[in-house]
Design a protein around this motif. Sequence first.
Motif, PDB file in Angstrom:
ATOM      1  N   GLU A 102      -2.916   8.721   0.341  1.00  0.00           N
ATOM      2  CA  GLU A 102      -3.557   7.447   0.276  1.00  0.00           C
ATOM      3  C   GLU A 102      -2.512   7.175  -0.964  1.00  0.00           C
ATOM      4  O   GLU A 102      -1.398   7.657  -1.959  1.00  0.00           O
TER       5      GLU A 102
ATOM      6  N   LEU B 287     -10.288   4.293  -6.606  1.00  0.00           N
ATOM      7  CA  LEU B 287      -9.334   5.572  -6.795  1.00  0.00           C
ATOM      8  C   LEU B 287      -7.990   5.195  -7.537  1.00  0.00           C
ATOM      9  O   LEU B 287      -7.578   6.366  -7.829  1.00  0.00           O
TER      10      LEU B 287
ATOM     11  N   ASN C 280     -10.271  -2.709  -1.520  1.00  0.00           N
ATOM     12  CA  ASN C 280     -11.225  -1.240  -1.543  1.00  0.00           C
ATOM     13  C   ASN C 280     -10.442  -0.211  -2.604  1.00  0.00           C
ATOM     14  O   ASN C 280     -11.580   0.818  -2.061  1.00  0.00           O
ATOM     15  N   ASN C 281      -9.832  -0.271  -3.098  1.00  0.00           N
ATOM     16  CA  ASN C 281      -9.002   0.685  -3.726  1.00  0.00           C
ATOM     17  C   ASN C 281      -9.328   0.831  -5.173  1.00  0.00           C
ATOM     18  O   ASN C 281      -8.304   0.913  -5.167  1.00  0.00           O
TER      19      ASN C 281
ATOM     20  N   VAL D 192      -5.960  -3.483  -0.153  1.00  0.00           N
ATOM     21  CA  VAL D 192      -5.534  -2.784  -2.028  1.00  0.00           C
ATOM     22  C   VAL D 192      -7.186  -2.676  -2.866  1.00  0.00           C
ATOM     23  O   VAL D 192      -7.569  -2.534  -2.878  1.00  0.00           O
TER      24      VAL D 192
ATOM     25  N   THR E  38      -0.888   3.393  -2.782  1.00  0.00           N
ATOM     26  CA  THR E  38      -1.484   1.789  -3.576  1.00  0.00           C
ATOM     27  C   THR E  38      -0.827   0.864  -2.499  1.00  0.00           C
ATOM     28  O   THR E  38      -1.517  -0.643  -2.873  1.00  0.00           O
TER      29      THR E  38
END
Length: 196
Positions: free
Chosen positions: A9, A67, A63-64, A60, A11
């Motif tokens: 995964e 993370l 959704n991230n 990103v 950035t």
Amino acid sequence: MKYLSIDIEATGLKEMDLIIEYAMVPVCTENSVINHDLSFHSYIKCPSFDELKPHLDDWVIKNNESLINKASNEGINIDNFKLKLEEYFDREPIRSFFNFPEEKICILGKSLNAIDLPFLNRDLGWDFMRKYFHHQVLDVSSIVMSQIDMKKIPRECKSGSYLTNYLNLGEVDHTALEDAIQTAKIYLNLLNTTSS
């Protein structure tokens, strides 16, 4: 054959984006076994989401965020990550499974040449990658396209979600480890589906 199913995964997908999560799991096609007990997972340290946000793609950002913050707070730096990988590959169960160092390890993944390998070559270095990994790789995305061309699976299987539904594999959480396992399952299922 024996493979190491990997997933990262990051950035984003741009040249200077950062790996923030990495996972791998060995898989054997001879007995259709995924060796969960030999899996590996790590977060890789990155700047905080707020620091990175001005340079992140909209997807990103949406959704991230969690993370990226997890990697920022709990990740290890790239040098320590490299050391952890070396320790993993030097473990006796891994050496025995892959017959390493007599044979190099063959990587299994999705979109390897477009995403995973460029990032890993950049961050781990050419010498590290050539020490452990075979120059041949098995990219499930390419396998899927060839199976579509041979009319063995529907054209819609180019979509990852359609493919997993077609193979009755269900959805995953899309962590690096779950994706590495899912990739192994997809390949094993494609072998069974297309051989019948």
